[in-house]
Design a protein around this motif. Structure first.
Motif, PDB file in Angstrom:
ATOM      1  N   UNK A  18      33.927  42.549  48.903  1.00  0.00           N
ATOM      2  CA  UNK A  18      34.774  42.766  50.077  1.00  0.00           C
ATOM      3  C   UNK A  18      36.017  41.872  50.044  1.00  0.00           C
ATOM      4  N   UNK A  19      35.847  40.643  49.614  1.00  0.00           N
ATOM      5  CA  UNK A  19      36.991  39.732  49.521  1.00  0.00           C
ATOM      6  C   UNK A  19      37.991  40.228  48.476  1.00  0.00           C
ATOM      7  N   UNK A  20      37.481  40.819  47.399  1.00  0.00           N
ATOM      8  CA  UNK A  20      38.335  41.327  46.326  1.00  0.00           C
ATOM      9  C   UNK A  20      39.047  42.618  46.740  1.00  0.00           C
ATOM     10  N   UNK A  21      38.311  43.499  47.433  1.00  0.00           N
ATOM     11  CA  UNK A  21      38.869  44.791  47.880  1.00  0.00           C
ATOM     12  C   UNK A  21      38.415  45.027  49.317  1.00  0.00           C
ATOM     13  N   UNK A  22      39.147  44.539  50.300  1.00  0.00           N
ATOM     14  CA  UNK A  22      38.713  44.654  51.701  1.00  0.00           C
ATOM     15  C   UNK A  22      38.528  46.088  52.172  1.00  0.00           C
ATOM     16  N   UNK A  23      39.347  47.001  51.697  1.00  0.00           N
ATOM     17  CA  UNK A  23      39.256  48.411  52.108  1.00  0.00           C
ATOM     18  C   UNK A  23      39.230  49.310  50.869  1.00  0.00           C
ATOM     19  N   UNK A  24      38.097  49.366  50.196  1.00  0.00           N
ATOM     20  CA  UNK A  24      38.030  50.193  48.981  1.00  0.00           C
ATOM     21  C   UNK A  24      38.125  51.667  49.328  1.00  0.00           C
ATOM     22  N   UNK A  25      38.798  52.421  48.492  1.00  0.00           N
ATOM     23  CA  UNK A  25      38.961  53.847  48.762  1.00  0.00           C
ATOM     24  C   UNK A  25      38.695  54.654  47.505  1.00  0.00           C
ATOM     25  N   UNK A  26      38.201  55.862  47.703  1.00  0.00           N
ATOM     26  CA  UNK A  26      38.023  56.769  46.589  1.00  0.00           C
ATOM     27  C   UNK A  26      39.376  57.163  46.019  1.00  0.00           C
ATOM     28  N   UNK A 183      31.025  49.556  44.243  1.00  0.00           N
ATOM     29  CA  UNK A 183      30.289  49.644  42.985  1.00  0.00           C
ATOM     30  C   UNK A 183      31.009  50.531  41.970  1.00  0.00           C
ATOM     31  N   UNK A 184      31.559  51.662  42.435  1.00  0.00           N
ATOM     32  CA  UNK A 184      32.310  52.541  41.533  1.00  0.00           C
ATOM     33  C   UNK A 184      33.515  51.801  40.947  1.00  0.00           C
ATOM     34  N   UNK A 185      34.294  51.168  41.798  1.00  0.00           N
ATOM     35  CA  UNK A 185      35.506  50.489  41.331  1.00  0.00           C
ATOM     36  C   UNK A 185      35.168  49.305  40.432  1.00  0.00           C
ATOM     37  N   UNK A 186      34.066  48.616  40.733  1.00  0.00           N
ATOM     38  CA  UNK A 186      33.633  47.510  39.877  1.00  0.00           C
ATOM     39  C   UNK A 186      33.245  48.046  38.501  1.00  0.00           C
ATOM     40  N   UNK A 187      32.549  49.181  38.496  1.00  0.00           N
ATOM     41  CA  UNK A 187      32.152  49.773  37.227  1.00  0.00           C
ATOM     42  C   UNK A 187      33.313  50.345  36.441  1.00  0.00           C
ATOM     43  N   UNK A 188      34.299  50.844  37.147  1.00  0.00           N
ATOM     44  CA  UNK A 188      35.454  51.474  36.490  1.00  0.00           C
ATOM     45  C   UNK A 188      36.409  50.451  35.901  1.00  0.00           C
ATOM     46  N   UNK A 189      36.593  49.320  36.588  1.00  0.00           N
ATOM     47  CA  UNK A 189      37.640  48.384  36.181  1.00  0.00           C
ATOM     48  C   UNK A 189      37.135  47.018  35.685  1.00  0.00           C
ATOM     49  N   UNK A 196      32.216  45.274  29.100  1.00  0.00           N
ATOM     50  CA  UNK A 196      32.472  44.771  30.449  1.00  0.00           C
ATOM     51  C   UNK A 196      33.323  43.508  30.414  1.00  0.00           C
ATOM     52  N   UNK A 197      34.192  43.389  31.427  1.00  0.00           N
ATOM     53  CA  UNK A 197      35.081  42.222  31.519  1.00  0.00           C
ATOM     54  C   UNK A 197      34.383  41.117  32.303  1.00  0.00           C
ATOM     55  N   UNK A 198      33.325  40.611  31.733  1.00  0.00           N
ATOM     56  CA  UNK A 198      32.510  39.615  32.443  1.00  0.00           C
ATOM     57  C   UNK A 198      33.287  38.344  32.763  1.00  0.00           C
ATOM     58  N   UNK A 199      34.285  38.039  31.954  1.00  0.00           N
ATOM     59  CA  UNK A 199      35.063  36.830  32.174  1.00  0.00           C
ATOM     60  C   UNK A 199      35.841  36.838  33.476  1.00  0.00           C
ATOM     61  N   UNK A 200      36.160  38.023  33.978  1.00  0.00           N
ATOM     62  CA  UNK A 200      36.914  38.119  35.235  1.00  0.00           C
ATOM     63  C   UNK A 200      36.057  38.654  36.386  1.00  0.00           C
ATOM     64  N   UNK A 201      34.774  38.785  36.173  1.00  0.00           N
ATOM     65  CA  UNK A 201      33.873  39.370  37.175  1.00  0.00           C
ATOM     66  C   UNK A 201      33.593  38.396  38.312  1.00  0.00           C
ATOM     67  N   UNK A 202      33.718  38.886  39.539  1.00  0.00           N
ATOM     68  CA  UNK A 202      33.532  38.018  40.705  1.00  0.00           C
ATOM     69  C   UNK A 202      32.056  37.726  40.996  1.00  0.00           C
ATOM     70  N   UNK A 203      31.150  38.434  40.339  1.00  0.00           N
ATOM     71  CA  UNK A 203      29.716  38.171  40.564  1.00  0.00           C
ATOM     72  C   UNK A 203      29.012  37.745  39.269  1.00  0.00           C
TER      73      UNK A 203
END
Length: 214
Positions: A18-26, A183-189, A196-203
């Motif tokens: 949520x902090x990364x993408x407060x209003x995620x959209x399709x 979850x979709x946007x996390x998986x896509x980007x 996976x870009x684990x180095x920049x992953x917020x979790x």
């Protein structure tokens, strides 16, 4: 399939999303419930970018089931040739448009059972429409959501339905509405399939995935 995260860890994951993408959209472009339904149905085994490119002109002339029926299957095919399985998808869009006109007064229903009964509309498509248009906390499990849910331990499951149910059970209610988009946007980007870009992953510190990249 990773081990299940505990409630506190799952809550922390979604606080960070949520902090990364407060209003995620399709990312599928649409102007109403009908065009959303059609766009999601067309997106099976296709990219959102590819669907958007094909539907911009289409939706400018056929943004209702009545207009789509007037366009006809051959006319629809001409607009969506660049999308995979376009002939079968065109057939289904025309069929579902006829049903919407005949059985629902041209309106898109707001129940999963009714949506899932339409030609070319599976459970995932129905859940996307319920979530994005009707603002229901439905969990649409596509390949990105399935991968992220299992890798991270947020909602492990051996099949799509198991992951969907685990998401419904495990995600705190105050995050449920936007959960599938996060979850979709996390998986896509970030949590891509091959690298996976684990180095920049917020979790990263919470994720149970054993093969993290540096």
């Amino acid at each position: 399939m990773s081990a299940q995260l505990d409630y506190h860890a799952i809550r922390t994951c979604f606080e960070r999303f949520r902090a990364e993408r407060p209003e995620p959209k399709g990312e599928l472009e649409h102007v109403n419930a009908y065009t959303l339904l059609v766009a999601v149905a067309l997106s099976a085994q296709a990219t959102d970018k590819g669907v958007n490119k094909a539907t911009r002109e289409l939706f400018s002339i056929a943004d209702s089931p009545q207009k789509m029926l007037a366009l006809g299957e051959d006319g629809l095919v001409e607009h969506i040739r660049t999308i995979g399985l376009y002939r079968n998808k065109a057939r289904n869009v025309i069929k579902l448009s006829r049903i919407l006109v005949d059985d629902y007064g041209g309106e898109v229903p707001s129940s999963r059972a009714a949506l899932s009964s339409l030609p070319g509309v599976g459970r995932k498509t129905a859940n996307v429409v319920l979530n994005m248009w009707w603002r229901q906390p439905a969990m649409a499990v596509d390949t990105h959501v399935f991968r992220v849910a299992n890798r991270t331990g947020i909602a492990p499951g051996r099949d799509v339905l198991a992951v969907e149910r685990a998401l419904e059970d495990n995600i705190p209610a105050d995050f449920a509405l936007h959960a599938h988009h996060w979850l979709i946007l996390h998986g896509r980007y970030t949590c891509m399939a091959r690298k996976p870009a684990c180095g920049t992953c917020v979790i990263r510190d919470l994720c149970r995935y054993e093969d993290k990249t540096t």
